[in-house]
Design a protein around this motif. Structure first.
Motif, short mmCIF file in Angstrom:
data_model
loop_
_atom_site.label_atom_id
_atom_site.label_comp_id
_atom_site.label_asym_id
_atom_site.label_seq_id
_atom_site.Cartn_x
_atom_site.Cartn_y
_atom_site.Cartn_z
N ASN A 1 -7.07 -1.18 12.98
CA ASN A 1 -6.72 -1.61 11.62
C ASN A 1 -5.93 -0.54 10.85
O ASN A 1 -5.61 -0.71 9.68
CB ASN A 1 -7.96 -2.05 10.84
N ALA A 2 -5.60 0.56 11.54
CA ALA A 2 -4.82 1.63 10.90
C ALA A 2 -3.41 1.12 10.58
O ALA A 2 -2.87 0.28 11.29
CB ALA A 2 -4.74 2.84 11.82
N LYS A 3 -2.82 1.68 9.52
CA LYS A 3 -1.45 1.32 9.14
C LYS A 3 -0.45 2.08 10.00
O LYS A 3 -0.59 3.29 10.20
CB LYS A 3 -1.22 1.62 7.67
N VAL A 4 0.52 1.35 10.53
CA VAL A 4 1.57 1.95 11.36
C VAL A 4 2.91 1.33 10.99
O VAL A 4 2.97 0.27 10.36
CB VAL A 4 1.32 1.74 12.88
N TRP A 5 3.97 2.02 11.37
CA TRP A 5 5.31 1.46 11.29
C TRP A 5 5.70 1.03 12.70
O TRP A 5 5.58 1.82 13.65
CB TRP A 5 6.31 2.50 10.80
N VAL B 1 0.85 -1.19 0.00
CA VAL B 1 0.00 0.00 0.00
C VAL B 1 0.88 1.23 0.00
O VAL B 1 2.06 1.18 0.33
CB VAL B 1 -0.93 0.05 1.23
N VAL B 2 0.28 2.35 -0.34
CA VAL B 2 0.99 3.63 -0.29
C VAL B 2 0.60 4.30 1.02
O VAL B 2 -0.58 4.40 1.35
CB VAL B 2 0.60 4.52 -1.49
N VAL B 3 1.62 4.76 1.77
CA VAL B 3 1.37 5.48 3.02
C VAL B 3 2.11 6.81 2.96
O VAL B 3 3.06 6.97 2.19
CB VAL B 3 1.81 4.66 4.25
N ALA B 4 1.67 7.74 3.76
CA ALA B 4 2.24 9.09 3.73
C ALA B 4 3.67 9.13 4.27
O ALA B 4 4.49 9.92 3.81
CB ALA B 4 1.36 10.05 4.53
N ILE B 5 3.99 8.28 5.24
CA ILE B 5 5.30 8.28 5.90
C ILE B 5 6.10 7.09 5.38
O ILE B 5 5.64 5.95 5.46
CB ILE B 5 5.14 8.19 7.43
N SER B 6 7.31 7.34 4.87
CA SER B 6 8.17 6.26 4.36
C SER B 6 8.84 5.52 5.52
O SER B 6 8.87 6.01 6.65
CB SER B 6 9.25 6.83 3.45
N SER B 7 9.40 4.37 5.22
CA SER B 7 10.14 3.61 6.21
C SER B 7 11.29 4.42 6.78
O SER B 7 11.51 4.46 8.00
CB SER B 7 10.67 2.32 5.57
N GLN B 8 12.03 5.11 5.91
CA GLN B 8 13.17 5.92 6.37
C GLN B 8 12.71 7.06 7.27
O GLN B 8 13.35 7.38 8.27
CB GLN B 8 13.95 6.49 5.17
N LYS B 9 11.60 7.70 6.92
CA LYS B 9 11.06 8.79 7.74
C LYS B 9 10.57 8.24 9.08
O LYS B 9 10.78 8.87 10.12
CB LYS B 9 9.92 9.49 6.99
N ALA B 10 9.94 7.05 9.07
CA ALA B 10 9.48 6.43 10.31
C ALA B 10 10.66 6.15 11.24
O ALA B 10 10.57 6.37 12.45
CB ALA B 10 8.71 5.15 10.01
N ILE B 11 11.78 5.69 10.68
CA ILE B 11 12.97 5.42 11.49
C ILE B 11 13.51 6.73 12.08
O ILE B 11 13.86 6.79 13.26
CB ILE B 11 14.04 4.68 10.67
N ALA B 12 13.55 7.79 11.27
CA ALA B 12 14.03 9.08 11.77
C ALA B 12 13.12 9.61 12.88
O ALA B 12 13.62 10.08 13.92
CB ALA B 12 14.11 10.09 10.62
N LEU B 13 11.81 9.52 12.70
CA LEU B 13 10.87 9.97 13.72
C LEU B 13 11.00 9.12 14.99
O LEU B 13 10.97 9.64 16.11
CB LEU B 13 9.44 9.92 13.19
N ALA B 14 11.14 7.81 14.81
CA ALA B 14 11.27 6.90 15.96
C ALA B 14 12.57 7.17 16.72
O ALA B 14 12.59 7.16 17.96
CB ALA B 14 11.23 5.45 15.49
N THR B 15 13.64 7.44 16.00
CA THR B 15 14.93 7.73 16.65
C THR B 15 14.80 8.98 17.52
O THR B 15 15.28 9.00 18.66
CB THR B 15 16.04 7.91 15.61
N GLU B 16 14.14 10.01 17.02
CA GLU B 16 13.92 11.21 17.82
C GLU B 16 13.01 10.92 19.02
O GLU B 16 13.24 11.45 20.11
CB GLU B 16 13.35 12.34 16.98
N ALA B 17 12.01 10.07 18.83
CA ALA B 17 11.11 9.72 19.92
C ALA B 17 11.85 8.95 21.02
O ALA B 17 11.46 9.01 22.19
CB ALA B 17 9.93 8.90 19.40
N VAL C 1 4.73 4.12 15.03
CA VAL C 1 4.59 5.40 14.33
C VAL C 1 3.38 5.32 13.39
O VAL C 1 3.30 4.40 12.56
CB VAL C 1 5.86 5.72 13.52
N ASP C 2 2.45 6.25 13.52
CA ASP C 2 1.30 6.33 12.62
C ASP C 2 1.82 6.55 11.20
O ASP C 2 2.54 7.51 10.94
CB ASP C 2 0.39 7.47 13.06
N ALA C 3 1.47 5.65 10.28
CA ALA C 3 1.99 5.72 8.91
C ALA C 3 1.39 6.87 8.10
O ALA C 3 1.93 7.22 7.05
CB ALA C 3 1.74 4.38 8.18
N ASP C 4 0.32 7.46 8.58
CA ASP C 4 -0.28 8.59 7.85
C ASP C 4 0.16 9.95 8.40
O ASP C 4 0.35 10.88 7.63
CB ASP C 4 -1.81 8.50 7.90
#
Length: 127
Positions: free
Chosen positions: A71-75, A12-28, A111-114
């Motif tokens: 059922n929401a998409k998350v990383w 599926v297409v999601v607003a947040i990429s895997s790389q962006k999810a990792i960057a956001l998670a690292t900051e979290a 991380v919420d994928a949207d």
């Protein structure tokens, strides 16, 4: 880093990429009291439903609640590294405060994928 089971989400297409999810998670993971020291030693994000992510990181008997549907998409991001305990109770009068040595562990972030919002941040010892 423990292996993650494969998700049941089709491509599926999601607003947040895997790389962006990792960057956001690292900051979290750079949260008060238990802080990621330096850069992660390993990082991985897997797209899945919130229900799957919750099942993966929830401890037995733990109750969870989220602001989005299950059922929401998350990383599910796993950030390995060294963590330092910061703070705690003030030392007794005349006692020089010391910090415990850093410990190695994994920061688990849903991380919420949207939206990119970090829904859960947990630190666990390395296995």
């Amino acid at each position: 880093m423990p292996p993650l089971r494969e998700s049941t989400i089709p491509t599926v297409v999601v607003a947040i990429s895997s790389q962006k999810a990792i960057a956001l998670a690292t900051e979290a993971c750079r949260i008060p009291h238990l802080v990621l020291v330096g850069e992660p030693t390993a990082a991985k994000a897997t797209l899945m439903t919130l229900a799957e992510a919750d099942e993966t990181i929830r401890t037995s008997g733990e109750q969870t609640s989220y602001p989005i549907p299950m059922n929401a998409k998350v990383w599910l991001a796993l950030i390995d590294g060294q963590f330092q305990l910061i703070g705690g109770p003030p030392p007794a009068a005349g006692v020089q405060p010391t910090s415990p040595p850093p410990w190695v562990g994994v920061c688990q972030v849903i991380v919420d994928a949207d939206t990119g919002a970090a829904l859960v941040v947990r630190n666990r010892p390395a296995k």
